[in-house]
Scaffold this active site. Structure first.
Site, PDB file in Angstrom:
ATOM      1  N   CYS A   2       0.830  -1.194   0.000  1.00  0.00           N
ATOM      2  CA  CYS A   2       0.000   0.000   0.000  1.00  0.00           C
ATOM      3  C   CYS A   2       0.871   1.253   0.000  1.00  0.00           C
ATOM      4  O   CYS A   2       1.973   1.246   0.526  1.00  0.00           O
ATOM      5  CB  CYS A   2      -0.953   0.088   1.195  1.00  0.00           C
ATOM      6  SG  CYS A   2      -1.992  -1.339   1.408  1.00  0.00           S
ATOM      7  N   ARG A  27       3.620  -0.406  -4.917  1.00  0.00           N
ATOM      8  CA  ARG A  27       3.393  -0.966  -3.585  1.00  0.00           C
ATOM      9  C   ARG A  27       2.020  -1.614  -3.452  1.00  0.00           C
ATOM     10  O   ARG A  27       1.734  -2.282  -2.455  1.00  0.00           O
ATOM     11  CB  ARG A  27       3.523   0.132  -2.530  1.00  0.00           C
ATOM     12  CG  ARG A  27       4.886   0.762  -2.481  1.00  0.00           C
ATOM     13  CD  ARG A  27       4.888   1.904  -1.510  1.00  0.00           C
ATOM     14  NE  ARG A  27       4.653   1.432  -0.163  1.00  0.00           N
ATOM     15  CZ  ARG A  27       5.610   1.111   0.692  1.00  0.00           C
ATOM     16  NH1 ARG A  27       6.863   1.225   0.339  1.00  0.00           N
ATOM     17  NH2 ARG A  27       5.325   0.686   1.891  1.00  0.00           N
ATOM     18  N   TRP A  79      -3.095  -2.511  -1.491  1.00  0.00           N
ATOM     19  CA  TRP A  79      -2.899  -3.931  -1.756  1.00  0.00           C
ATOM     20  C   TRP A  79      -3.725  -4.647  -0.691  1.00  0.00           C
ATOM     21  O   TRP A  79      -3.402  -4.603   0.489  1.00  0.00           O
ATOM     22  CB  TRP A  79      -1.412  -4.307  -1.643  1.00  0.00           C
ATOM     23  CG  TRP A  79      -1.127  -5.718  -2.025  1.00  0.00           C
ATOM     24  CD1 TRP A  79      -0.876  -6.193  -3.281  1.00  0.00           C
ATOM     25  CD2 TRP A  79      -1.035  -6.855  -1.152  1.00  0.00           C
ATOM     26  NE1 TRP A  79      -0.643  -7.550  -3.245  1.00  0.00           N
ATOM     27  CE2 TRP A  79      -0.746  -7.983  -1.955  1.00  0.00           C
ATOM     28  CE3 TRP A  79      -1.183  -7.042   0.223  1.00  0.00           C
ATOM     29  CZ2 TRP A  79      -0.583  -9.262  -1.429  1.00  0.00           C
ATOM     30  CZ3 TRP A  79      -1.035  -8.315   0.740  1.00  0.00           C
ATOM     31  CH2 TRP A  79      -0.734  -9.410  -0.083  1.00  0.00           C
ATOM     32  N   ASN A 105      -1.482   1.839   6.316  1.00  0.00           N
ATOM     33  CA  ASN A 105      -0.705   0.692   5.826  1.00  0.00           C
ATOM     34  C   ASN A 105      -0.428  -0.206   7.013  1.00  0.00           C
ATOM     35  O   ASN A 105      -0.230   0.289   8.122  1.00  0.00           O
ATOM     36  CB  ASN A 105       0.670   1.133   5.302  1.00  0.00           C
ATOM     37  CG  ASN A 105       0.590   1.745   3.937  1.00  0.00           C
ATOM     38  OD1 ASN A 105      -0.485   1.812   3.360  1.00  0.00           O
ATOM     39  ND2 ASN A 105       1.720   2.199   3.438  1.00  0.00           N
ATOM     40  N   GLY A 106      -0.328  -1.522   6.760  1.00  0.00           N
ATOM     41  CA  GLY A 106      -0.041  -2.456   7.848  1.00  0.00           C
ATOM     42  C   GLY A 106      -1.268  -3.279   8.168  1.00  0.00           C
ATOM     43  O   GLY A 106      -2.209  -3.349   7.360  1.00  0.00           O
ATOM     44  N   GLU A 468      15.105 -19.069  -9.333  1.00  0.00           N
ATOM     45  CA  GLU A 468      14.825 -17.653  -9.577  1.00  0.00           C
ATOM     46  C   GLU A 468      14.141 -17.470 -10.935  1.00  0.00           C
ATOM     47  O   GLU A 468      13.199 -16.682 -11.066  1.00  0.00           O
ATOM     48  CB  GLU A 468      16.133 -16.850  -9.477  1.00  0.00           C
ATOM     49  CG  GLU A 468      16.036 -15.377  -9.774  1.00  0.00           C
ATOM     50  CD  GLU A 468      14.989 -14.618  -8.948  1.00  0.00           C
ATOM     51  OE1 GLU A 468      14.439 -15.170  -7.984  1.00  0.00           O
ATOM     52  OE2 GLU A 468      14.691 -13.462  -9.314  1.00  0.00           O
ATOM     53  N   LYS A 472      10.465 -15.791 -11.518  1.00  0.00           N
ATOM     54  CA  LYS A 472      10.242 -14.635 -12.405  1.00  0.00           C
ATOM     55  C   LYS A 472       9.109 -14.934 -13.372  1.00  0.00           C
ATOM     56  O   LYS A 472       8.232 -14.119 -13.590  1.00  0.00           O
ATOM     57  CB  LYS A 472      11.497 -14.311 -13.230  1.00  0.00           C
ATOM     58  CG  LYS A 472      12.626 -13.575 -12.580  1.00  0.00           C
ATOM     59  CD  LYS A 472      12.370 -12.166 -12.180  1.00  0.00           C
ATOM     60  CE  LYS A 472      11.754 -12.091 -10.809  1.00  0.00           C
ATOM     61  NZ  LYS A 472      12.626 -12.025  -9.667  1.00  0.00           N
ATOM     62  N   GLU A 475       5.547 -15.175 -11.603  1.00  0.00           N
ATOM     63  CA  GLU A 475       4.995 -13.955 -11.000  1.00  0.00           C
ATOM     64  C   GLU A 475       4.538 -12.920 -12.022  1.00  0.00           C
ATOM     65  O   GLU A 475       3.615 -12.161 -11.761  1.00  0.00           O
ATOM     66  CB  GLU A 475       5.968 -13.327  -9.990  1.00  0.00           C
ATOM     67  CG  GLU A 475       7.156 -12.641 -10.586  1.00  0.00           C
ATOM     68  CD  GLU A 475       8.062 -12.019  -9.539  1.00  0.00           C
ATOM     69  OE1 GLU A 475       7.566 -11.346  -8.642  1.00  0.00           O
ATOM     70  OE2 GLU A 475       9.291 -12.202  -9.648  1.00  0.00           O
ATOM     71  N   HIS A 491      13.287 -38.768  -9.529  1.00  0.00           N
ATOM     72  CA  HIS A 491      12.643 -39.199  -8.277  1.00  0.00           C
ATOM     73  C   HIS A 491      11.207 -38.689  -8.213  1.00  0.00           C
ATOM     74  O   HIS A 491      10.611 -38.665  -7.141  1.00  0.00           O
ATOM     75  CB  HIS A 491      13.459 -38.705  -7.082  1.00  0.00           C
ATOM     76  CG  HIS A 491      14.843 -39.254  -7.068  1.00  0.00           C
ATOM     77  ND1 HIS A 491      15.117 -40.566  -6.768  1.00  0.00           N
ATOM     78  CD2 HIS A 491      16.028 -38.689  -7.389  1.00  0.00           C
ATOM     79  CE1 HIS A 491      16.422 -40.781  -6.870  1.00  0.00           C
ATOM     80  NE2 HIS A 491      16.997 -39.650  -7.257  1.00  0.00           N
ATOM     81  N   LYS A 598       5.305  -4.600  -4.281  1.00  0.00           N
ATOM     82  CA  LYS A 598       6.760  -4.597  -4.202  1.00  0.00           C
ATOM     83  C   LYS A 598       7.281  -4.865  -2.796  1.00  0.00           C
ATOM     84  O   LYS A 598       8.205  -5.634  -2.605  1.00  0.00           O
ATOM     85  CB  LYS A 598       7.268  -3.241  -4.705  1.00  0.00           C
ATOM     86  CG  LYS A 598       8.779  -3.124  -4.795  1.00  0.00           C
ATOM     87  CD  LYS A 598       9.317  -3.920  -5.948  1.00  0.00           C
ATOM     88  CE  LYS A 598      10.819  -3.850  -6.070  1.00  0.00           C
ATOM     89  NZ  LYS A 598      11.331  -4.985  -6.848  1.00  0.00           N
TER      90      LYS A 598
HETATM   91  C1  F6R Z   1      10.167 -11.407  -6.710  1.00  0.00           C
HETATM   92  C2  F6R Z   1      10.228 -10.458  -5.631  1.00  0.00           C
HETATM   93  C3  F6R Z   1       9.909 -10.928  -4.267  1.00  0.00           C
HETATM   94  C4  F6R Z   1      10.883 -10.274  -3.257  1.00  0.00           C
HETATM   95  C5  F6R Z   1      10.476 -10.646  -1.825  1.00  0.00           C
HETATM   96  C6  F6R Z   1      11.455 -10.101  -0.821  1.00  0.00           C
HETATM   97  O1  F6R Z   1      10.537 -10.821  -7.915  1.00  0.00           O
HETATM   98  O2  F6R Z   1      10.524  -9.319  -5.844  1.00  0.00           O
HETATM   99  O3  F6R Z   1       9.948 -12.305  -4.178  1.00  0.00           O
HETATM  100  O4  F6R Z   1      12.169 -10.718  -3.541  1.00  0.00           O
HETATM  101  O5  F6R Z   1       9.202 -10.135  -1.565  1.00  0.00           O
HETATM  102  O6  F6R Z   1      11.543  -8.723  -0.892  1.00  0.00           O
HETATM  103  P1  F6R Z   1      12.735  -7.944  -0.240  1.00  0.00           P
HETATM  104  O7  F6R Z   1      13.991  -8.312  -0.942  1.00  0.00           O
HETATM  105  O8  F6R Z   1      12.389  -6.505  -0.418  1.00  0.00           O
HETATM  106  O9  F6R Z   1      12.788  -8.347   1.198  1.00  0.00           O
END
Ligand code: F6R
Length: 603
Positions: A2, A27, A79, A105-106, A468, A472, A475, A491, A598
């Site tokens: 948010c 956010r 969010w 927020n929170g 990773e 990517k 998501e 397995h 984010k």
């Molecule tokens: C994926 C992504 C998330 C963050 C995760 C941790 O692309 O961005 O998986 O890596 O939410 O976020 P941080 O690094 O900000 O603690």
């Protein structure tokens, strides 16, 4: 999660609030709203959808002169945590009488009990959110003490709130003021008292260059300069928050990686108080992409510094009972510095006597207040929800840390160190050469278009790169993707490969295989042959000059030669480009994927 923006000053508040919200949309972006305060009271406009939807709503109301004349207001992009993304659940929220408007927020963890008590006293709620209780509590407090001023009312209700909050509050009886307070959720306030926001970009775009990271539980009223706080100058460049000619932030950030790699490798740990000879055990704690970078750090620290290292997902670590003492180093890895689980893991580590080293991209973020030692990964502002450049920076910084620990423990020969550092110095140009091959990479990525699932296989650091890559892809494209240790596929996971591929190469299950020059290369080749025998369509990521791989599959992406430990940095680039290409081809918004935000500041 948010975004909050608050403004009071000489100018019309609405444009400042809206442009701030746009900078914070990464956010959260499922609903948005704004409340403006003038001498006639509070006017609120909110809607489900993005900030652009809110703008449309406001355009329809453009005849309402108060919307443009008000010089004080609060705004929010959401969010959803409690209640679906709809207009009623969008912030700001008000109580029954409309004296207060709040954005939050929170999470208010005890909101159900608070709501029940308020409803019993006749309060009528209009949303399913936890946040709305704050507005009703203020109204209740005002009813109990009609002479109390706004600040006193806010102070009265704060002890009743459990959980985390960043709040910006308008009170009809306090024209020109916005009251701001936070607890375990960030708020940054302009030092001149004109603005507050949950993150810097909203302030930077309004020209603010001196800020206060508001400490927990300190109530401030916008409308007057802040006194008694540590003021920080912002040197972030506004162009970091612009597309700069790229179609999306994700692509822009992918292309920034040569420069990011250069900055990240300048990190020097020798000035830090790490007490290397005292360390007997290391944990790396993180979430998501940061956790994947942490897995690489784990392998390198263990291998070179010969220390027992465990990488743990922060949400598990904090609720487990991990063994820690004063000889434990906990590396908390978080791009945003705000991830709730990583913060709690770091707090737990400190309470058990461990030393916490935070690697973060946001100086001034909450992790920097919790950790003993802070290192800036220097990836610069990352806006796209999918982490790209911060991952590359994290991997490089962790590699430098592993080298430093190994040297400090006398376990690395100068020749070995010189060799790795020389290879590391080549990374920026090598990343650039991969970016220059973007078209070729995207042609290969076509093989995954319209697939129901994409499997990723690799070994060692190649397997971590696959984790990773799969994250990517899922998501941002919403295509199911799964990464496996190549040695594990027989397995169980090999059953996922659809036999239709034996006859139909178009519909065959795509398997992205990291088969770069590694100690386990031959074994990886066998694994590729295994999946091909079951009909998989293999897309290989291999080292330049590998002719053998081209005999196995026509779909090969070559990465420049580097040492095995640095391979994850280079292999990450095609993984990012593949994911983005598939998402764009599927028509998805790569910067704002559904259901995500984010910074994950809630559990
Ligand atoms: C994926 C992504 C998330 C963050 C995760 C941790 O692309 O961005 O998986 O890596 O939410 O976020 P941080 O690094 O900000 O603690």
């Amino acid at each position: 999660m948010c975004g909050i923006v608050a403004y009071t000053g000489a100018n019309s508040a609405l444009p400042v609030l809206i442009s701030g919200l746009k900078r914070l949309e990464y956010r959260g972006y499922d609903s948005a709203g704004v409340s403006l305060l003038d001498d006639d009271g509070i006017v609120t406009v909110k809607t489900a959808g993005k900030v652009s939807d809110l703008e449309k709503e406001l355009a329809d109301l453009s005849e309402d002169i108060r919307l443009t004349s008000a010089t004080c207001g609060i705004a929010h992009t959401r969010w959803a945590t409690h209640g679906t993304p709809c207009t009623a659940n969008a912030h700001p929220h008000s109580g029954c009488k409309g004296r207060f408007a709040i954005v939050h927020n929170g999470i208010i963890e005890n909101y159900l009990a608070l709501r029940q008590a308020l409803e019993d006293q006749g309060h009528h709620f209009r949303s399913d959110t936890d946040s709305e209780v704050v507005a009703h509590l203020l109204e209740q407090a005002a009813g109990l003490d009609p002479n109390a001023d706004s600040a006193a009312l806010v102070k009265t209700i704060l002890p009743k709130l459990q959980g985390s909050y960043a709040l910006a509050i308008l009170d009809r009886d306090s024209a020109g003021r916005v009251f701001c307070v936070c607890h375990d959720s960030p708020l940054v306030v302009a030092a001149d008292g004109s603005m507050a926001a949950s993150d810097l970009p909203a302030l930077i775009c309004a020209g603010v260059n001196e800020v206060v990271y508001l400490p927990d539980d300190q109530l401030v009223g916008l409308g007057r300069p802040l006194t008694g706080f540590t003021i920080k100058r912002i040197d972030t460049d506004l162009t970091e928050a612009e597309h700069s000619g790229f179609p999306d932030f994700m692509l822009k950030e992918i292309y920034e990686q040569p420069a990011v790699a250069k900055y990240a490798m300048r990190n020097d740990f020798s000035n830090l108080d790490l007490n290397t000879r005292d360390i007997r055990r290391v944990y790396v704690v993180a979430c998501g992409t940061s956790y994947h970078a942490g897995l690489i750090g784990r392998d390198l620290i263990e291998k070179w510094a010969q220390l027992p290292v465990d990488a743990r997902v922060a949400s598990e670590f904090r609720y487990g009972n991990p063994y820690m003492d004063e000889h434990t180093l906990v590396i908390a890895l978080t791009q945003s510095g705000e991830t709730a689980d990583t913060l709690e893991a770091a707090k737990l580590a400190r309470s058990r006597g461990a030393k916490v080293l935070a690697l973060t991209n946001v100086l001034g973020s909450r992790i920097t207040q919790v950790a003993d030692i802070v290192v800036n990964i220097q990836a610069s502002l990352e806006i796209a929800v999918a982490a790209t450049k911060s991952y590359v920076a994290q991997v490089i910084v962790l590699t430098k840390l592993a080298l430093y620990l190994a040297c400090a423990r006398g376990l690395l020969t100068p020749a070995h160190l010189t060799n790795i550092e020389a290879q590391m110095a080549l990374l920026p140009d090598q990343i650039q050469s991969l970016l220059d091959q973007r078209q070729t990479i995207e042609q290969v990525a076509c093989q995954c278009l319209n697939a129901h699932t994409v499997l990723y296989i690799g070994r060692g650091v190649g397997a971590t790169t696959c984790l990773e890559g799969a994250l990517k892809l899922k998501e941002i494209s919403y295509v199911h993707a799964e990464a496996f240790y190549a040695g594990e596929i027989k397995h169980g996971p090999i059953a996922l490969i659809d036999p239709i591929g034996v006859t139909d190469k178009v519909k065959a299950t795509p398997v992205i295989a990291v088969a770069c020059a590694q100690a386990t290369y031959d074994k990886m080749i066998s694994n590729i042959e295994e999946v091909q025998a079951r009909g998989a369509k293999v897309i290989a990521i291999a080292s330049e000059g590998d002719e053998h791989i081209a005999e196995l599959t026509p779909h090969v992406i070559y990465i420049p030669h580097t040492s095995e430990c640095l391979m994850p940095v280079l292999a990450a680039i095609p993984m990012q480009l593949i994911a983005r290409y598939i998402a764009v081809e599927h028509g998805q918004n790569v910067d704002q994927p559904r259901n995500l935000a984010k910074s994950v500041t809630v559990e």
